[in-house]
Design an enzyme around this catalytic site. Structure first.
Site, PDB file in Angstrom:
ATOM      1  N   ARG A 114       0.880  -1.182   0.000  1.00  0.00           N
ATOM      2  CA  ARG A 114       0.000   0.000   0.000  1.00  0.00           C
ATOM      3  C   ARG A 114       0.909   1.221   0.000  1.00  0.00           C
ATOM      4  NH1 ARG A 114      -2.528   4.138   0.010  1.00  0.00           N
ATOM      5  NH2 ARG A 114      -4.630   4.499   0.851  1.00  0.00           N
ATOM      6  N   GLU A 116     -11.347   4.663  -5.231  1.00  0.00           N
ATOM      7  CA  GLU A 116     -11.566   3.211  -5.220  1.00  0.00           C
ATOM      8  C   GLU A 116     -12.087   2.707  -6.563  1.00  0.00           C
ATOM      9  OE1 GLU A 116     -10.862   1.502  -2.526  1.00  0.00           O
ATOM     10  OE2 GLU A 116     -10.722   3.128  -1.058  1.00  0.00           O
ATOM     11  N   ARG A 135      -0.918  -5.289   4.863  1.00  0.00           N
ATOM     12  CA  ARG A 135      -0.188  -4.867   3.669  1.00  0.00           C
ATOM     13  C   ARG A 135       1.067  -4.102   4.073  1.00  0.00           C
ATOM     14  NH1 ARG A 135      -5.163  -1.827   0.791  1.00  0.00           N
ATOM     15  NH2 ARG A 135      -4.950  -0.681   2.734  1.00  0.00           N
TER      16      ARG A 135
END
Ligand SMILES: [Zn+2]
Length: 223
Positions: free
Chosen positions: A60, A68, A110
């Site tokens: 990330r 998104e 992440r």
């Protein structure tokens, strides 16, 4: 014994030079975690701020948030697919260098990273510069906040990407100086902001310009 006396210095010299070549020392001296830089192959691009490496690790990007794309039951946000496409163009099937900040993982497991191409291009920054993402400051990972905010102001001034055709609602927004988030004045989180930390914005544009990001709860899906 004599053999041992010979191998010992050779061993230490090898360790020293490999550490030197891997760029270990500058990070060691600055107190950052060991091996704070890594080179990795990008095999997949999820969206404008998330990628997957050849070894399966999810990355990330730090300091930015791209609109998104479709996921679960949520519809894609404005510019979501354009941001993904541009990110793909930048990093897909390439070897990138990862640089880390204070926290290495987010709550989804992440890896949090600043991503650089071999020619030195700073991917997180380019996504902001092109108007495909906005600044998402989150303590304590603030190493490049100022650099990213400057790029965002450039993108805003030039009305690139998400900053094009900007519309404002008649509303009041409450910013939190600590979290660098802003809310509608009716938001429960906005109401919790202490007086010292509260800042009022009359336009969303001003909040973004000051480096604040919209609250995910009360402004979900809005830019
Ligand atoms: Zn809110």
């Amino acid at each position: 014994m004599r053999k041992c006396l010979f191998y010992l210095p050779v061993f230490f010299l090898t360790v020293f030079f490999s550490a030197f070549l891997s760029g270990f020392f500058p990070d060691f001296l600055s107190g950052r975690p060991l091996f704070a830089h890594e080179r990795c192959y990008v095999k997949w691009v999820n969206d404008g701020d998330t990628i997957v490496l050849a070894d399966g690790r999810h990355i990330r990007y730090i300091g930015i948030n791209a609109p998104e794309i479709d996921h679960e039951n949520k519809k894609a946000e404005f510019f979501g697919y354009t941001a993904k496409k541009y990110n793909k163009r930048l990093v897909l099937s390439k070897t990138v260098r990862l640089e880390f900040d204070k926290e290495t993982h987010d709550r989804y497991g992440r890896i949090l990273a600043y991503v650089f191409l071999n020619n030195g291009v700073f991917v997180n920054k380019v996504m902001i510069e092109k108007g495909y993402a906005y600044c998402l400051s989150r303590r304590p990972n603030n190493k490049y906040d100022q650099v990213l905010l400057q790029s965002q102001r450039d993108a805003m001034s030039a009305k690139r990407g998400i900053w094009r055709n900007w519309k404002e609602k008649k509303a009041r927004y409450w910013g939190n100086r600590r979290s660098k988030r802003f809310h509608y004045s009716i938001c429960a989180f906005g109401k919790k902001i202490t007086r010292e930390n509260k800042i009022v914005f009359l336009r969303k544009w001003d909040a973004f310009w000051a480096g604040y990001a919209p609250c995910k709860k009360c402004m979900a899906g809005e830019k």
